[in-house]
Motif scaffolding. Sequence first.
Motif, short mmCIF file in Angstrom:
data_model
loop_
_atom_site.label_atom_id
_atom_site.label_comp_id
_atom_site.label_asym_id
_atom_site.label_seq_id
_atom_site.Cartn_x
_atom_site.Cartn_y
_atom_site.Cartn_z
N LEU A 171 101.06 76.68 13.94
CA LEU A 171 99.64 76.96 14.12
C LEU A 171 99.18 78.06 13.16
CD1 LEU A 171 99.15 76.84 18.01
CD2 LEU A 171 98.21 75.26 16.31
N TYR A 217 98.66 76.46 9.85
CA TYR A 217 97.42 75.69 9.83
C TYR A 217 96.21 76.61 9.65
CZ TYR A 217 99.30 71.11 11.18
OH TYR A 217 99.95 69.90 11.19
N ASN A 218 96.18 77.70 10.41
CA ASN A 218 95.05 78.63 10.32
C ASN A 218 94.94 79.24 8.92
OD1 ASN A 218 94.24 78.25 13.00
ND2 ASN A 218 95.63 79.84 13.75
N LYS A 254 97.71 72.44 19.46
CA LYS A 254 97.32 73.43 20.47
C LYS A 254 97.41 72.84 21.88
CE LYS A 254 94.12 76.65 18.22
NZ LYS A 254 92.70 77.11 18.17
N ARG A 282 95.76 70.63 13.97
CA ARG A 282 95.90 71.93 14.63
C ARG A 282 95.48 71.84 16.09
NH1 ARG A 282 91.54 76.39 13.37
NH2 ARG A 282 90.42 74.77 14.53
#
Length: 227
Positions: free
Chosen positions: A170, A173-174, A137, A133
């Motif tokens: 993302l 992933y979170n 980013k 992640r």
Amino acid sequence: MVGNLKLFKTLLIVTLPCWCTSLNAGVYRWVDSSGEVHYADVVPPAVSSQGHSELDKQGMTRKTVAAAPTPEAIAAQQRSETLAKLRAEKENEQQQRDKYLLANYANIAELEAVFKSKLELLDKNTRSMQERRDSLKKRLETVKKQLEGLKEAPQRKTLEGYVSEAETTLGHYNHALQENQTEQDNLRQHYDKDKARLSELLKESPSSPHPDPSKAPATPRAEPARQ
């Protein structure tokens, strides 16, 4: 004379059942809502659901008819049955869990070893997802800076598509990291409960048979479903 005799026999046949029924008919007793006692040879329809008693000729109770349950009583009975069912299901779940614990762990140390192994695996997965992640980013920030000074439409479209996909990834992933954290929390809670319960079981039945650790499989058998 013969005609009168035939008429008498006919009347006797017709009235005899009614007469016998009258002799066998009981007396009914009931109490109204104000507490007043009533007696009659017929129970009024308006009070038939309130409960009553049938008396014989000597005034002794021959039969008792219970009052029909009220909606409140029916609802209370349903609640009681539901709670009893839930308690039975909970007890069955606990029995299955107890069997699993005794079949797989001879002592607290074995339980703790399995718990730590599972926790380490979850930690490893968490670190791996966090690294991916964070790497994504950084790439995303770089692409966004490139878009700030880019004027060519084809290139902008390509980079904008990448940004959209990266932001979606993302989010995944979170979400996965949150689920992993929840699983770790649940694992710790279940471990604390299992540790306390296994301690109780071993104290209650210290001579219970346990599998030979040298012959036991590398991982315990499937756990019963948890609520």
